[in-house]
Scaffold this motif. Structure first.
Motif, PDB file in Angstrom:
ATOM      1  N   ASN A  20       0.816  -1.207   0.000  1.00  0.00           N
ATOM      2  CA  ASN A  20       0.000   0.000   0.000  1.00  0.00           C
ATOM      3  C   ASN A  20       0.854   1.263   0.000  1.00  0.00           C
ATOM      4  OD1 ASN A  20      -2.406  -1.431  -0.031  1.00  0.00           O
ATOM      5  ND2 ASN A  20      -2.555  -1.486   2.187  1.00  0.00           N
ATOM      6  N   VAL A  21       1.879   1.281   0.816  1.00  0.00           N
ATOM      7  CA  VAL A  21       2.776   2.442   0.860  1.00  0.00           C
ATOM      8  C   VAL A  21       3.448   2.627  -0.498  1.00  0.00           C
ATOM      9  CG1 VAL A  21       4.855   3.409   1.909  1.00  0.00           C
ATOM     10  CG2 VAL A  21       3.140   2.320   3.349  1.00  0.00           C
ATOM     11  N   ASP A  22       3.932   1.556  -1.080  1.00  0.00           N
ATOM     12  CA  ASP A  22       4.592   1.639  -2.385  1.00  0.00           C
ATOM     13  C   ASP A  22       3.640   2.109  -3.482  1.00  0.00           C
ATOM     14  OD1 ASP A  22       6.938   0.779  -1.209  1.00  0.00           O
ATOM     15  OD2 ASP A  22       6.747  -1.285  -1.905  1.00  0.00           O
ATOM     16  N   ALA A  23       2.378   1.755  -3.374  1.00  0.00           N
ATOM     17  CA  ALA A  23       1.393   2.139  -4.395  1.00  0.00           C
ATOM     18  C   ALA A  23       0.919   3.580  -4.247  1.00  0.00           C
ATOM     19  CB  ALA A  23       0.189   1.207  -4.337  1.00  0.00           C
ATOM     20  N   CYS A  24       1.164   4.173  -3.111  1.00  0.00           N
ATOM     21  CA  CYS A  24       0.710   5.541  -2.846  1.00  0.00           C
ATOM     22  C   CYS A  24       1.599   6.541  -3.583  1.00  0.00           C
ATOM     23  CB  CYS A  24       0.750   5.821  -1.346  1.00  0.00           C
ATOM     24  SG  CYS A  24       0.244   7.485  -0.903  1.00  0.00           S
ATOM     25  N   SER A  25       0.977   7.426  -4.329  1.00  0.00           N
ATOM     26  CA  SER A  25       1.759   8.394  -5.109  1.00  0.00           C
ATOM     27  C   SER A  25       2.041   9.692  -4.358  1.00  0.00           C
ATOM     28  CB  SER A  25       1.024   8.709  -6.417  1.00  0.00           C
ATOM     29  OG  SER A  25      -0.218   9.320  -6.135  1.00  0.00           O
ATOM     30  N   SER A  26       1.556   9.809  -3.151  1.00  0.00           N
ATOM     31  CA  SER A  26       1.791  11.020  -2.362  1.00  0.00           C
ATOM     32  C   SER A  26       3.283  11.211  -2.094  1.00  0.00           C
ATOM     33  CB  SER A  26       1.048  10.932  -1.028  1.00  0.00           C
ATOM     34  OG  SER A  26       1.335  12.058  -0.224  1.00  0.00           O
ATOM     35  N   GLU A  27       3.721  12.458  -2.183  1.00  0.00           N
ATOM     36  CA  GLU A  27       5.120  12.755  -1.844  1.00  0.00           C
ATOM     37  C   GLU A  27       5.334  12.650  -0.341  1.00  0.00           C
ATOM     38  OE1 GLU A  27       6.560  16.410  -3.474  1.00  0.00           O
ATOM     39  OE2 GLU A  27       5.705  15.974  -5.438  1.00  0.00           O
ATOM     40  N   ARG A  28       4.273  12.829   0.395  1.00  0.00           N
ATOM     41  CA  ARG A  28       4.367  12.776   1.852  1.00  0.00           C
ATOM     42  C   ARG A  28       3.612  11.552   2.341  1.00  0.00           C
ATOM     43  NH1 ARG A  28       2.239  14.933   6.587  1.00  0.00           N
ATOM     44  NH2 ARG A  28       3.953  15.213   8.041  1.00  0.00           N
ATOM     45  N   LYS A  29       4.381  10.543   2.680  1.00  0.00           N
ATOM     46  CA  LYS A  29       3.766   9.317   3.196  1.00  0.00           C
ATOM     47  C   LYS A  29       4.632   8.773   4.318  1.00  0.00           C
ATOM     48  CE  LYS A  29       5.535   6.833  -0.820  1.00  0.00           C
ATOM     49  NZ  LYS A  29       5.165   5.982  -1.950  1.00  0.00           N
ATOM     50  N   GLU A  30       3.954   8.171   5.250  1.00  0.00           N
ATOM     51  CA  GLU A  30       4.623   7.659   6.441  1.00  0.00           C
ATOM     52  C   GLU A  30       3.866   6.432   6.914  1.00  0.00           C
ATOM     53  OE1 GLU A  30       5.277   9.314  10.967  1.00  0.00           O
ATOM     54  OE2 GLU A  30       5.315  10.755   9.313  1.00  0.00           O
ATOM     55  N   ARG A  31       4.560   5.562   7.620  1.00  0.00           N
ATOM     56  CA  ARG A  31       3.916   4.365   8.157  1.00  0.00           C
ATOM     57  C   ARG A  31       4.139   4.291   9.661  1.00  0.00           C
ATOM     58  NH1 ARG A  31       6.494   0.112   4.638  1.00  0.00           N
ATOM     59  NH2 ARG A  31       7.206   1.883   3.489  1.00  0.00           N
ATOM     60  N   LEU A  32       3.144   3.763  10.327  1.00  0.00           N
ATOM     61  CA  LEU A  32       3.240   3.469  11.748  1.00  0.00           C
ATOM     62  C   LEU A  32       2.836   2.016  11.919  1.00  0.00           C
ATOM     63  CD1 LEU A  32       3.465   4.095  14.792  1.00  0.00           C
ATOM     64  CD2 LEU A  32       1.084   4.888  14.691  1.00  0.00           C
ATOM     65  N   VAL A  33       3.727   1.217  12.465  1.00  0.00           N
ATOM     66  CA  VAL A  33       3.447  -0.185  12.751  1.00  0.00           C
ATOM     67  C   VAL A  33       3.339  -0.316  14.266  1.00  0.00           C
ATOM     68  CG1 VAL A  33       4.298  -2.553  12.570  1.00  0.00           C
ATOM     69  CG2 VAL A  33       4.677  -0.948  10.685  1.00  0.00           C
ATOM     70  N   VAL A  34       2.217  -0.848  14.720  1.00  0.00           N
ATOM     71  CA  VAL A  34       1.968  -0.968  16.153  1.00  0.00           C
ATOM     72  C   VAL A  34       2.068  -2.436  16.557  1.00  0.00           C
ATOM     73  CG1 VAL A  34       0.356  -0.521  18.022  1.00  0.00           C
ATOM     74  CG2 VAL A  34       0.480   1.062  16.083  1.00  0.00           C
ATOM     75  N   PRO A  35       3.138  -2.790  17.261  1.00  0.00           N
ATOM     76  CA  PRO A  35       3.314  -4.181  17.691  1.00  0.00           C
ATOM     77  C   PRO A  35       2.159  -4.647  18.574  1.00  0.00           C
ATOM     78  CG  PRO A  35       5.358  -2.956  17.967  1.00  0.00           C
ATOM     79  CD  PRO A  35       4.281  -1.952  17.652  1.00  0.00           C
ATOM     80  N   GLY A  36       1.661  -5.838  18.270  1.00  0.00           N
ATOM     81  CA  GLY A  36       0.619  -6.451  19.075  1.00  0.00           C
ATOM     82  C   GLY A  36      -0.797  -5.993  18.783  1.00  0.00           C
ATOM     83  N   ALA A  37      -0.966  -5.028  17.895  1.00  0.00           N
ATOM     84  CA  ALA A  37      -2.307  -4.509  17.608  1.00  0.00           C
ATOM     85  C   ALA A  37      -3.018  -5.370  16.570  1.00  0.00           C
ATOM     86  CB  ALA A  37      -2.226  -3.076  17.110  1.00  0.00           C
ATOM     87  N   GLY A  38      -4.264  -5.687  16.856  1.00  0.00           N
ATOM     88  CA  GLY A  38      -5.109  -6.385  15.906  1.00  0.00           C
ATOM     89  C   GLY A  38      -5.750  -5.385  14.957  1.00  0.00           C
ATOM     90  N   HIS A  39      -6.683  -5.875  14.140  1.00  0.00           N
ATOM     91  CA  HIS A  39      -7.343  -5.029  13.146  1.00  0.00           C
ATOM     92  C   HIS A  39      -8.086  -3.870  13.816  1.00  0.00           C
ATOM     93  CE1 HIS A  39      -8.958  -4.091   9.246  1.00  0.00           C
ATOM     94  NE2 HIS A  39     -10.168  -3.974   9.786  1.00  0.00           N
ATOM     95  N   ALA A  40      -7.758  -2.656  13.399  1.00  0.00           N
ATOM     96  CA  ALA A  40      -8.387  -1.427  13.910  1.00  0.00           C
ATOM     97  C   ALA A  40      -8.204  -1.256  15.415  1.00  0.00           C
ATOM     98  CB  ALA A  40      -9.866  -1.395  13.532  1.00  0.00           C
ATOM     99  N   MET A  41      -7.137  -1.820  15.961  1.00  0.00           N
ATOM    100  CA  MET A  41      -6.897  -1.746  17.399  1.00  0.00           C
ATOM    101  C   MET A  41      -5.615  -0.982  17.757  1.00  0.00           C
ATOM    102  SD  MET A  41      -9.542  -3.200  18.598  1.00  0.00           S
ATOM    103  CE  MET A  41      -9.108  -3.299  20.306  1.00  0.00           C
ATOM    104  N   SER A  42      -5.011  -0.314  16.788  1.00  0.00           N
ATOM    105  CA  SER A  42      -3.743   0.375  17.049  1.00  0.00           C
ATOM    106  C   SER A  42      -3.883   1.463  18.099  1.00  0.00           C
ATOM    107  CB  SER A  42      -3.184   0.958  15.750  1.00  0.00           C
ATOM    108  OG  SER A  42      -2.823  -0.075  14.863  1.00  0.00           O
ATOM    109  N   ALA A  43      -4.958   2.248  18.032  1.00  0.00           N
ATOM    110  CA  ALA A  43      -5.138   3.346  18.983  1.00  0.00           C
ATOM    111  C   ALA A  43      -5.325   2.838  20.408  1.00  0.00           C
ATOM    112  CB  ALA A  43      -6.323   4.214  18.578  1.00  0.00           C
ATOM    113  N   SER A  44      -6.036   1.741  20.569  1.00  0.00           N
ATOM    114  CA  SER A  44      -6.262   1.229  21.920  1.00  0.00           C
ATOM    115  C   SER A  44      -5.096   0.376  22.425  1.00  0.00           C
ATOM    116  CB  SER A  44      -7.568   0.441  21.996  1.00  0.00           C
ATOM    117  OG  SER A  44      -7.550  -0.654  21.121  1.00  0.00           O
TER     118      SER A  44
END
Length: 64
Positions: A20-44
């Motif tokens: 997904n990151v590679d396919a994004c054409s935005s000049e400004r892109k960043e990734r956050l990987v949250v260890p241990g987080a399930g689907h849609a659970m990164s914030a919690s």
């Protein structure tokens, strides 16, 4: 574009993040990987890291 993904996501394979990151054409892109987080659970799973990243990303975008 800010991409956020948890390492324990059983719904969307975490390996898709790089595609997904590679396919994004935005000049400004960043990734956050949250260890241990399930689907849609990164914030919690790691709220401090999640919100500090989101806040910084949005502030930087507004600053230009």
């Amino acid at each position: 574009m800010l991409f956020i993904h948890g390492t324990d996501d059983a719904f969307v394979d975490p390996r898709q993040l790089d595609r997904n990151v590679d396919a994004c054409s935005s000049e400004r892109k960043e990734r956050l990987v949250v260890p241990g987080a399930g689907h849609a659970m990164s914030a919690s799973t790691d709220p401090e890291r999640y919100w500090s990243t989101v806040d910084r990303f949005v502030s930087d975008a507004l600053a230009g």
